[in-house]
Design an enzyme around this catalytic site. Structure first.
Site, PDB file in Angstrom:
ATOM      1  CB  VAL A  43       0.674  -0.184 -11.703  1.00  0.00           C
ATOM      2  CG1 VAL A  43       0.040   1.139 -12.121  1.00  0.00           C
ATOM      3  CG2 VAL A  43       0.145  -0.613 -10.347  1.00  0.00           C
ATOM      4  CG  ASP A 151      -2.479   3.703   3.921  1.00  0.00           C
ATOM      5  OD1 ASP A 151      -1.789   3.919   4.933  1.00  0.00           O
ATOM      6  OD2 ASP A 151      -2.090   3.020   2.964  1.00  0.00           O
TER       7      ASP A 151
END
Length: 528
Positions: A43, A151
């Site tokens: 990322v 989630d």
């Protein structure tokens, strides 16, 4: 002193400078720094031509080469286009068909709920109520788009300057979408997973409400309603036991109990939670019917609009706090004053396989050499025993190759990886292993590909004699692992391992390690 990007701009806290091999552009977006590494890829902090900062996740090559994964990736991206909410991270751009697929979301400075509670302790009750209201708003918008988040957990709640944001839409898919994961594979996090997920039933909006109750309890107490244990134990508790809510404030407990009702139909709906205003709904009589998620029409093919996958503290979806740095908000108060800021702005290894929801614990390999099962526990790293060290092995070494066979779920799995991990061996017998720039360890199991991404450092005590390098003590407290198996991801600290030994050869340039009666073999090049 803050780090700087290639263009000279200062980087936010927790964002590190790019390495020589990192991209400088992704699409038309300039890459400024590295946010961290997640279970599915790297990322980066990026910037648009107009100066808007982005969190850009680049998918690992092993996933990019998988046709099935790319199909799921496109589906999730298209589904995420449906969500328009001020309570979630906005999608900005994506390249789903290139050699290295990537997705970009808006960059949100701020810590995760898990970090805030860990650093500062439980939230005040008014903060918890505000948090519930914001997360319920996010769920309303997600469910209204025909999705289930699946989630919701403290690590996926960013406390941004303008209030909490729910992130990580990477496993949220259209409720009517065909699953492309291995049959029976759960998606979610055991400590915040509803019973229907643990037993492989189809999740609904009520599944997210369960997680909302668990997150609210965590925010109010710093505890998890079913405790902390190995994943297989957590699945059993969620399905068969009642939550442990003794620490819950009395005014919040009826709401948490209602959300954690085993029967999905007995949980409050998101609309009821939002309509309650200052109050919170408690248990309601089960209707015997599971609340449905409204299904939106199938999305049109994507143009330039991206998918959100997962986020990290202060950045993007996809990283757990254990595997990526926590970016603090640019203008946030110090940790001790974060309570007012929240209001104003407002882990054990395991995996569940099979359609019956049977939980099977994974065995762990020794992180510095071959896997050893059984045997005595390692000696303390603080032991003062005199170490015998071959001077040749002293120095800094970088791994160039590794092969091994790990016993996972009772199955022998051939693995490779860790290239780039660095060994620092001192004359006193201390060995430090750094994984931050190492390749993931990968292997093919009968249920799919396993990918272990290690970060941090491990420390060993070693001796050398008779051509053997002996590991006499192990400390993995500074290391963590993101394990991904067919789309199911867990983050945890590897356990300490028993004493073991490998044969080794050494010269000025190369160090090799080889298990005498096993399959482990690794080579290292001297770098210092």
């Amino acid at each position: 002193m803050s780090a700087s990007s290639p263009g000279g701009a200062s980087l936010p806290a927790g964002v590190t400078p790019l390495t020589p091999t990192d991209p400088r552009f992704l699409g038309v977006h300039r890459v400024l720094g590295r946010i961290g590494r997640g279970g599915m890829g790297l990322v980066f902090l990026g910037e648009t031509r107009t100066g808007t900062r982005l969190a850009i996740k680049v998918v690992r090559p092993e996933y990019a080469q998988d046709t099935e994964f790319r199909t799921r990736f496109r589906r999730e991206a298209a589904a995420a286009q449906r969500v328009h909410s001020r309570f979630t991270a906005a999608l900005v751009d994506a390249d789903l068909d290139g050699p290295a697929p990537w997705i970009a979301t808006e960059y949100i400075p701020g810590p995760t709920l898990s970090v805030v509670v860990s650093d500062d302790g439980p939230l005040a009750e008014r903060d918890v109520r505000s948090l519930i209201d914001h997360l319920a708003g996010a769920l309303r918008d997600i469910h209204g788009a025909g999705l289930v988040h699946r989630d919701l957990k403290p690590a996926n709640v960013l406390l941004g300057p303008d209030g909490p944001r729910l992130i990580d839409m990477g496993i949220a898919r259209a409720a009517d979408a065909t699953s492309l994961t291995v049959t029976g594979m759960q998606l979610g996090t055991p400590m915040f997973m509803a019973p229907e997920q643990a037993t492989v039933d189809e999740p609904t909006a009520a599944t997210d409400v369960w997680a909302l109750g668990a997150v609210a309890y965590f925010a109010a107490t710093g505890k998890r309603p079913f405790g902390d244990a190995r994943a297989d134990i957590m699945y059993y508790r969620v399905v068969h036991e009642e939550p442990r809510l003794d620490a819950c404030p009395a005014t919040l407990r009826p709401f948490v109990e209602a959300c954690l009702t085993k029967d999905p139909a007995g949980r409050p709906t998101v609309a009821e939670i939002l309509d309650a205003g200052a109050g919170l709904p408690g248990p309601r009589r089960s209707t015997g019917m599971t609340p449905d998620v409204p299904i939106a029409p199938d999305p049109e093919p994507m143009d330039d609009t991206p998918a959100d996958d997962t986020q990290v503290p202060g950045a993007v979806a996809g990283l757990d706090p254990a595997s990526g740095p926590d970016a603090a908000p640019a203008a946030a108060p110090a940790a001790g004053n974060r309570r007012g800021w929240i209001i104003g702005g407002l882990a054990a290894a395991g995996v569940v396989l099979g359609g019956t929801g049977v939980a099977l614990a994974m065995n762990w390999p020794l992180a510095g050499g071959p896997q050893v099962l059984g045997g005595p526990p390692p000696a303390s790293l603080s032991a003062t025993t005199r170490s015998e060290i071959d001077p040749c092995v002293v120095g800094r070494w970088e791994q160039t190759s590794m092969t091994d066979t790990w016993n996972l779920l009772g199955e022998p799995v051939a693995v490779t990886g860790w290239n780039g991990r660095v060994l620092e061996i001192q004359p006193d017998g201390t060995e430090t292993v750094t994984y931050d720039d190492a390749d993931p360890v990968t292997g093919e199991m009968s249920v799919g590909t396993i990918v272990d991404t290690w970060s941090g450092t491990s420390t060993y005590r070693i001796t050398t004699s008779d051509g053997l390098l002996r590991f006499t003590a192990t400390d993995h407290s500074g290391a963590s692992v993101d394990r991904d198996l067919a789309g199911f991801t867990e983050t945890y600290e590897p356990p300490s391992a028993p004493s073991s030994a490998v044969a080794y050869t050494c010269d000025e340039a190369t160090l090799t390690q080889r298990e005498q009666s096993g399959s482990y073999e690794a080579t290292f090049t001297r770098t210092g």
